[in-house]
Design a protein around this motif. Structure first.
Motif, PDB file in Angstrom:
ATOM      1  N   ALA A   1      63.900   5.792  20.876  1.00 18.55           N
ATOM      2  CA  ALA A   1      63.326   4.664  21.746  1.00 18.55           C
ATOM      3  C   ALA A   1      62.336   4.963  22.633  1.00 18.55           C
ATOM      4  CB  ALA A   1      64.404   4.011  22.619  1.00 18.55           C
ATOM      5  N   ASP A   2      62.156   6.061  22.885  1.00 22.16           N
ATOM      6  CA  ASP A   2      61.101   6.676  23.881  1.00 22.16           C
ATOM      7  C   ASP A   2      59.721   7.047  23.389  1.00 22.16           C
ATOM      8  OD1 ASP A   2      62.755   6.013  25.873  1.00 22.16           O
ATOM      9  OD2 ASP A   2      63.512   8.162  25.971  1.00 22.16           O
ATOM     10  N   ARG A   3      59.883   7.068  21.915  1.00 22.88           N
ATOM     11  CA  ARG A   3      58.469   7.542  21.239  1.00 22.88           C
ATOM     12  C   ARG A   3      57.404   6.600  20.984  1.00 22.88           C
ATOM     13  NH1 ARG A   3      59.633  12.611  18.146  1.00 22.88           N
ATOM     14  NH2 ARG A   3      61.779  13.506  18.731  1.00 22.88           N
ATOM     15  N   HIS A   4      56.252   7.199  20.809  1.00 20.55           N
ATOM     16  CA  HIS A   4      54.901   6.556  20.602  1.00 20.55           C
ATOM     17  C   HIS A   4      54.200   6.825  19.346  1.00 20.55           C
ATOM     18  CE1 HIS A   4      52.878  10.100  21.546  1.00 20.55           C
ATOM     19  NE2 HIS A   4      53.679  10.172  22.403  1.00 20.55           N
ATOM     20  N   PHE A   5      53.454   5.940  18.925  1.00 16.31           N
ATOM     21  CA  PHE A   5      52.769   6.243  17.636  1.00 16.31           C
ATOM     22  C   PHE A   5      51.470   7.041  18.167  1.00 16.31           C
ATOM     23  CE2 PHE A   5      54.430   2.256  16.158  1.00 16.31           C
ATOM     24  CZ  PHE A   5      54.955   2.483  15.157  1.00 16.31           C
ATOM     25  N   THR A   6      50.834   7.905  17.234  1.00 21.93           N
ATOM     26  CA  THR A   6      49.717   8.725  17.748  1.00 21.93           C
ATOM     27  C   THR A   6      48.847   8.978  16.550  1.00 21.93           C
ATOM     28  OG1 THR A   6      51.236  10.220  19.025  1.00 21.93           O
ATOM     29  CG2 THR A   6      49.274  11.203  18.170  1.00 21.93           C
ATOM     30  N   ILE A   7      47.550   9.102  16.909  1.00 21.69           N
ATOM     31  CA  ILE A   7      46.368   9.321  16.060  1.00 21.69           C
ATOM     32  C   ILE A   7      45.754  10.739  16.534  1.00 21.69           C
ATOM     33  CG2 ILE A   7      44.129   8.613  15.361  1.00 21.69           C
ATOM     34  CD1 ILE A   7      45.479   5.731  15.194  1.00 21.69           C
ATOM     35  N   VAL A   8      45.603  11.340  15.754  1.00 16.51           N
ATOM     36  CA  VAL A   8      44.763  12.806  16.221  1.00 16.51           C
ATOM     37  C   VAL A   8      43.731  13.038  15.341  1.00 16.51           C
ATOM     38  CG1 VAL A   8      44.998  15.313  16.417  1.00 16.51           C
ATOM     39  CG2 VAL A   8      46.826  14.089  17.011  1.00 16.51           C
ATOM     40  N   ALA A   9      42.335  12.487  15.876  1.00 14.65           N
ATOM     41  CA  ALA A   9      41.133  12.392  14.857  1.00 14.65           C
ATOM     42  C   ALA A   9      39.923  12.797  15.745  1.00 14.65           C
ATOM     43  CB  ALA A   9      41.145  11.259  14.190  1.00 14.65           C
TER      44      ALA A   9
END
Length: 372
Positions: free
Chosen positions: A193-201
């Motif tokens: 429940a505490d996680r987020h989406f991530t983009i590394v670019a």
């Protein structure tokens, strides 16, 4: 004792990883030397390590690339290879005139020369006359290090014999990343429940980040409690992306974290639900291995070279079309609400990460040099 040289334009953490892995694999039976042309990169702001635990030489300290010094660069490469009594030389950046000239001279001096790269035919629109001319650049090479499927096929098209191409090329240290993260791979560690989406670019057109923001906006409208999106990177499009966030009403949900070094990326991925890489042009995508090292499912475009061997739709992530924000939003929603699916994909992601570990790179190098 045989001497093996590996040359890149500038060393980032993944280059250090590969040289160290080869040193371990050789076990003192060969001398391994890393050569970098320049002390800094024009493209990446990564920290340049001293390389104290392996031999590393910077040919032009404190400088970045310049095409105006072709003859000087080639001459310095050859001079160092001769001084080191090199038997086998692995060269990246085959497209640079200085590298072509150096490769030809090294072959004439009796050294075995190999190309290193991750290019693939569908990276962008190709023209026949240019590809025919490009095949000339591969004449000095006795073999190559590349990636599976599309990259290998492209090298065969350019004239390298199939039996003289080893893979994988793009690899990083899984152990180093996990140590830097300060946590354990998913599904353990941070709660679902505490996680987020991530983009590394990098913030450039090829990474297709405007489409990703459109997809994220669609996801947010459908979610009762949307997860945050973290953008890790920097580049020329940052003002435009910030404006796009404002226009889409996402100011409180999108966090710009700037360019992160290896430890920062590992820590960000340690609290991530899934990595998103929607590029329209991506020869490989190192961050896919980094995400899998932390047990994360990935949402990647079909253009990414890493999807050939590292991503299986419905197993450890999903492959998307780079012009389909609705499809990306659908998969974000699916992973964001289905914890059982996410956990299964996390376990699979961790198992696939080993395919991108630096030990596989060392094995590929040893396979090539053992043939002579």
């Amino acid at each position: 004792m045989s001497t093996i040289i590996l040359l890149w334009e500038n060393f980032g953490p993944m280059h250090d990883d590969r040289v160290r892995a080869l040193v371990r694999a050789c076990g003192g039976k060969a001398r391994i030397v890393g050569l970098e042309l320049f002390g800094k990169s024009d493209t990446y702001a990564w920290d340049n390590e001293a390389g104290d635990d392996f031999e590393k030489i910077t040919l032009f300290p404190g400088q970045s690339h310049s095409l105006s010094r072709t003859l000087k660069i080639a001459a310095v490469i050859v001079r160092h290879c001769r001084a080191l009594n090199a038997d086998q030389v692995f060269l990246c950046h085959y497209e640079l005139p200085a590298i072509l000239l150096a490769a030809c001279m090294l072959r004439l001096l009796g050294m075995k020369v190999y190309a290193m790269g991750d290019a693939k035919f569908d990276a962008y629109k190709r023209h026949l006359w240019r590809e025919v001319g490009k095949s000339f650049f591969f004449l000095p090479y006795v073999g190559a290090l590349s990636n599976e499927v599309r990259s290998k096929d492209y090298l065969r098209f350019l004239g390298i014999k199939a039996g003289r191409i080893a893979a994988p090329y793009n690899t990083i240290s899984i152990d180093r990343l996990r140590r830097l993260s300060g946590t354990v791979p998913a599904p353990n560690g941070a709660a679902f429940a505490d996680r987020h989406f991530t983009i590394v670019a990098r913030f450039v057109r090829e990474k297709n980040l405007e489409m990703a923001l459109e997809a994220y906006a669609i996801y947010c409208r459908a979610a009762d409690a949307p997860r945050q999106l973290h953008l890790c990177g920097s580049g020329e499009l940052e003002p435009l992306l910030r404006q796009k966030v404002e226009e889409l009403g996402l100011r409180d949900l999108v966090e710009f974290r700037g360019f992160l070094q290896s430890d920062g990326i590992a820590q960000a991925l340690g609290t991530t639900l899934a990595l998103i890489l929607p590029s329209v042009q991506e020869t490989f995508g190192f961050v896919v291995i980094e995400a899998q090292a932390m047990g994360l499912p990935v949402l990647v475009s079909e253009n990414c070279g890493s999807r050939d061997t590292l991503v299986r739709t419905g197993v450890n992530g999903f492959v998307i079309e780079p012009d389909n924000p609705n499809g990306l939003a659908f998969f974000m929603s699916l992973l964001g609400r289905d914890e059982a699916l996410w956990q299964r994909m996390c376990v699979s992601a961790s198992s696939f990460a080993e395919k991108g570990d630096v030990d596989r790179f060392a094995e590929a190098v040893m396979t090539l040099v053992a043939d002579f």
